[in-house]
Motif scaffolding. Structure first.
Motif, PDB file in Angstrom:
ATOM      1  N   HIS A   1      20.877  50.571 -68.800  1.00  0.00           N
ATOM      2  CA  HIS A   1      19.559  50.728 -69.428  1.00  0.00           C
ATOM      3  C   HIS A   1      18.470  49.966 -68.695  1.00  0.00           C
ATOM      4  CE1 HIS A   1      19.630  52.614 -73.428  1.00  0.00           C
ATOM      5  NE2 HIS A   1      20.928  52.424 -73.322  1.00  0.00           N
ATOM      6  N   SER A   2      18.829  48.776 -68.203  1.00  0.00           N
ATOM      7  CA  SER A   2      17.810  47.895 -67.622  1.00  0.00           C
ATOM      8  C   SER A   2      17.896  47.883 -66.104  1.00  0.00           C
ATOM      9  CB  SER A   2      18.000  46.466 -68.124  1.00  0.00           C
ATOM     10  OG  SER A   2      18.316  46.457 -69.479  1.00  0.00           O
ATOM     11  N   SER A   3      18.639  48.845 -65.520  1.00  0.00           N
ATOM     12  CA  SER A   3      18.887  48.730 -64.077  1.00  0.00           C
ATOM     13  C   SER A   3      17.591  48.839 -63.265  1.00  0.00           C
ATOM     14  CB  SER A   3      19.905  49.773 -63.625  1.00  0.00           C
ATOM     15  OG  SER A   3      19.415  51.047 -63.924  1.00  0.00           O
TER      16      SER A   3
ATOM     17  N   GLN B   1      14.488  47.799 -64.116  1.00  0.00           N
ATOM     18  CA  GLN B   1      13.778  46.505 -64.142  1.00  0.00           C
ATOM     19  C   GLN B   1      14.497  45.486 -63.266  1.00  0.00           C
ATOM     20  OE1 GLN B   1      14.354  48.509 -66.877  1.00  0.00           O
ATOM     21  NE2 GLN B   1      13.618  47.427 -68.682  1.00  0.00           N
ATOM     22  N   ALA B   2      15.848  45.525 -63.274  1.00  0.00           N
ATOM     23  CA  ALA B   2      16.614  44.561 -62.469  1.00  0.00           C
ATOM     24  C   ALA B   2      16.363  44.825 -60.988  1.00  0.00           C
ATOM     25  CB  ALA B   2      18.089  44.667 -62.794  1.00  0.00           C
ATOM     26  N   GLU B   3      16.354  46.114 -60.615  1.00  0.00           N
ATOM     27  CA  GLU B   3      16.133  46.457 -59.204  1.00  0.00           C
ATOM     28  C   GLU B   3      14.754  46.020 -58.742  1.00  0.00           C
ATOM     29  OE1 GLU B   3      16.931  50.646 -58.446  1.00  0.00           O
ATOM     30  OE2 GLU B   3      19.002  50.242 -59.119  1.00  0.00           O
ATOM     31  N   GLU B   4      13.748  46.243 -59.618  1.00  0.00           N
ATOM     32  CA  GLU B   4      12.371  45.869 -59.239  1.00  0.00           C
ATOM     33  C   GLU B   4      12.257  44.387 -58.916  1.00  0.00           C
ATOM     34  OE1 GLU B   4       9.913  47.131 -62.467  1.00  0.00           O
ATOM     35  OE2 GLU B   4       9.975  49.237 -61.831  1.00  0.00           O
ATOM     36  N   LYS B   5      13.072  43.549 -59.591  1.00  0.00           N
ATOM     37  CA  LYS B   5      12.996  42.108 -59.355  1.00  0.00           C
ATOM     38  C   LYS B   5      14.125  41.616 -58.441  1.00  0.00           C
ATOM     39  CE  LYS B   5      11.429  39.444 -62.780  1.00  0.00           C
ATOM     40  NZ  LYS B   5      11.286  38.797 -64.110  1.00  0.00           N
ATOM     41  N   ASN B   6      14.861  42.575 -57.894  1.00  0.00           N
ATOM     42  CA  ASN B   6      16.013  42.252 -57.046  1.00  0.00           C
ATOM     43  C   ASN B   6      16.968  41.277 -57.744  1.00  0.00           C
ATOM     44  OD1 ASN B   6      17.571  42.508 -54.752  1.00  0.00           O
ATOM     45  ND2 ASN B   6      16.648  40.695 -53.794  1.00  0.00           N
ATOM     46  N   ILE B   7      17.242  41.559 -59.022  1.00  0.00           N
ATOM     47  CA  ILE B   7      18.163  40.727 -59.803  1.00  0.00           C
ATOM     48  C   ILE B   7      19.526  41.423 -59.829  1.00  0.00           C
ATOM     49  CG2 ILE B   7      18.691  39.947 -62.159  1.00  0.00           C
ATOM     50  CD1 ILE B   7      15.710  39.379 -62.512  1.00  0.00           C
TER      51      ILE B   7
ATOM     52  N   ILE C   1      16.419  39.513 -67.813  1.00  0.00           N
ATOM     53  CA  ILE C   1      15.640  39.997 -66.658  1.00  0.00           C
ATOM     54  C   ILE C   1      14.181  39.550 -66.790  1.00  0.00           C
ATOM     55  CG2 ILE C   1      14.794  42.061 -65.439  1.00  0.00           C
ATOM     56  CD1 ILE C   1      17.380  43.481 -66.380  1.00  0.00           C
ATOM     57  N   LYS C   2      13.624  39.748 -68.001  1.00  0.00           N
ATOM     58  CA  LYS C   2      12.201  39.432 -68.225  1.00  0.00           C
ATOM     59  C   LYS C   2      11.887  37.977 -67.917  1.00  0.00           C
ATOM     60  CE  LYS C   2      11.252  40.564 -72.516  1.00  0.00           C
ATOM     61  NZ  LYS C   2      10.732  40.990 -73.815  1.00  0.00           N
ATOM     62  N   TYR C   3      12.783  37.072 -68.336  1.00  0.00           N
ATOM     63  CA  TYR C   3      12.474  35.646 -68.229  1.00  0.00           C
ATOM     64  C   TYR C   3      13.142  35.003 -67.011  1.00  0.00           C
ATOM     65  CZ  TYR C   3      10.569  36.650 -72.791  1.00  0.00           C
ATOM     66  OH  TYR C   3       9.834  37.208 -73.812  1.00  0.00           O
ATOM     67  N   SER C   4      13.495  35.822 -65.995  1.00  0.00           N
ATOM     68  CA  SER C   4      14.060  35.276 -64.755  1.00  0.00           C
ATOM     69  C   SER C   4      13.155  35.615 -63.585  1.00  0.00           C
ATOM     70  CB  SER C   4      15.437  35.879 -64.480  1.00  0.00           C
ATOM     71  OG  SER C   4      16.380  35.399 -65.383  1.00  0.00           O
ATOM     72  N   GLU C   5      13.241  34.792 -62.550  1.00  0.00           N
ATOM     73  CA  GLU C   5      12.470  35.049 -61.324  1.00  0.00           C
ATOM     74  C   GLU C   5      13.196  36.120 -60.506  1.00  0.00           C
ATOM     75  OE1 GLU C   5       9.578  33.681 -61.038  1.00  0.00           O
ATOM     76  OE2 GLU C   5       9.963  32.489 -62.843  1.00  0.00           O
ATOM     77  N   ASN C   6      12.477  36.607 -59.493  1.00  0.00           N
ATOM     78  CA  ASN C   6      13.074  37.568 -58.562  1.00  0.00           C
ATOM     79  C   ASN C   6      14.266  36.919 -57.835  1.00  0.00           C
ATOM     80  OD1 ASN C   6      10.932  39.088 -59.291  1.00  0.00           O
ATOM     81  ND2 ASN C   6      10.054  39.307 -57.238  1.00  0.00           N
TER      82      ASN C   6
END
Ligand code: ADP
Length: 268
Positions: A124-126, A128-134, A165-170
C-alpha cells in the motif's frame, strides 16, 4: 458517589429497615466528559479545513479569479483541504465501525498467513517509500498462520507503516517483524525516524493527539491513525505499545493473543 435511600415499612406503617443504594457515577461522568471532548475535537478538526476553503473561495470571488496563477494555486488548496475533510470522515467512520463490530459479539476471525498480510500492507505504501528511498524489510516466518480479522489487521499495519515512512528521513530503513509464541503474536514496525519525546508517549494513541500539530496536518495526517490501530488491537483482545528514542527511531507493536479461527474476538 451517588446515594439514594429509602425507609422500609411493614403493612402497619412500622419502620422495619432502610436501604441505601450507592452508585459509582465517576465512571459515567468520565465517559460523558470523554464524549464531550471528542465532539469538541471533531468539530475543531472539521472546522479548520472548512475555514480555509471558505477563505480561499471568497478571495477568488472577490477578484483573484482574474489572476490565473493565483486562481490555480488557491483552487489547489481548496481541493487539498476537501481531501483532508474526506480523510477525517473516513477515519471517523472506520473508528465507529470497529467499535460497532467488536460490540456486536466480536469480529469475524479467520486463519491467515501472516507474512502475506504484512506484504500486502507494505505494498500500500510502496510508492511513498520509493519516493523517500526508504527500504522496508519483512521478518516473518513464511509458515506462520494466525487467526485474525484480515482487513482490520491489514489496516492497522498500513497505518503503522504509513507513519513510519511519514516521520522518517530519506534513505532510512523500516523493519516489520512478527514474533509468535504459543499464546501470542507480536507484530512490530520499527523505523529510524525522528523519534518521539518521552512525555508524549502516554497520550500518543488518543484520538487527534499529535506531537507536532502543524507538521502532522501538513503531511495530510488526520491524527486518528494510531487511535484506529489501538481499537483494532483491542478488537482482537490485544493491545498496542510503543518505544521511542528521539533522534534514533520508534518501534510500534501490536500484541494479539492466539485464538482458534472462528472463535469470536473482542467480547471476552
Ligand atoms: P497523524 O495522522 O498525525 O499521523 P497518528 O494518530 O497516526 O496521526 O499519529 C499521532 C502522532 O504520533 C503523529 O502526529 C506523530 O506526531 C506521532 N507519530 C506517529 N507515528 C510516528 C513515528 N513512526 N515516528 C514519529 N512520530 C510518530
Amino acid at each position: 458517589l451517588q446515594a439514594v435511600g429509602a425507609v422500609l415499612k411493614d403493612a402497619g406503617d412500622v419502620t422495619i429497615g432502610a436501604v441505601i443504594v450507592l452508585n459509582d457515577v465517576t465512571r459515567l461522568r468520565r465517559l460523558e466528559n470523554m464524549r464531550r471532548d471528542f465532539v469538541a475535537n471533531v468539530s475543531h478538526e472539521l472546522r479548520t479545513p472548512i475555514t480555509s476553503i471558505k477563505g480561499f473561495v471568497e478571495t477568488l470571488l472577490s477578484g483573484a479569479m482574474q489572476e490565473p496563477e493565483n486562481a490555480e494555486r488557491f483552487l489547489r488548496i481548496v481541493s487539498n483541504q476537501s481531501d483532508r475533510l474526506n480523510a477525517i470522515i473516513d477515519d471517523l467512520l472506520s473508528l465507529s465501525r470497529i467499535e460497532q463490530d467488536s460490540e456486536k459479539g466480536g469480529l469475524v476471525i479467520q486463519e491467515t498467513e501472516l507474512r502475506g498480510l504484512l506484504e500486502t500492507a507494505i505494498q500500500h505504501s510502496s510508492r511513498q517509500a520509493e519516493e523517500k528511498n526508504i527500504r522496508i524489510e519483512v521478518d516473518c516466518d513464511a509458515a506462520l498462520q494466525v487467526a485474525l480479522n484480515p482487513p482490520l489487521f491489514e489496516q492497522a499495519l498500513v497505518n503503522l507503516v504509513d507513519n513510519a515512512i511519514k516521520y522518517s528521513e530519506n534513505d532510512t530503513c523500516i523493519r516489520v517483524t512478527a514474533q509468535a509464541s504459543p499464546h501470542q503474536v507480536v507484530v512490530s514496525v520499527a523505523d529510524q525516524g525522528r523519534g518521539i519525546p518521552r512525555e508524549h508517549l502516554p497520550r500518543l494513541f488518543e484520538r487527534f493527539y499529535r506531537v507536532d500539530k502543524a507538521r502532522s496536518r501538513q503531511m495530510g495526517g488526520t491524527g486518528l491513525g494510531l487511535a484506529i490501530v489501538k481499537h483494532i488491537a483491542q478488537a482482537h483482545n490485544g493491545k498496542v505499545s510503543v518505544q521511542s528514542t528521539v533522534g534514533e527511531g520508534s518501534v510500534f507493536r501490536i500484541h494479539v493473543p492466539r485464538v482458534e479461527a472462528g472463535e469470536p474476538a473482542g467480547n471476552a
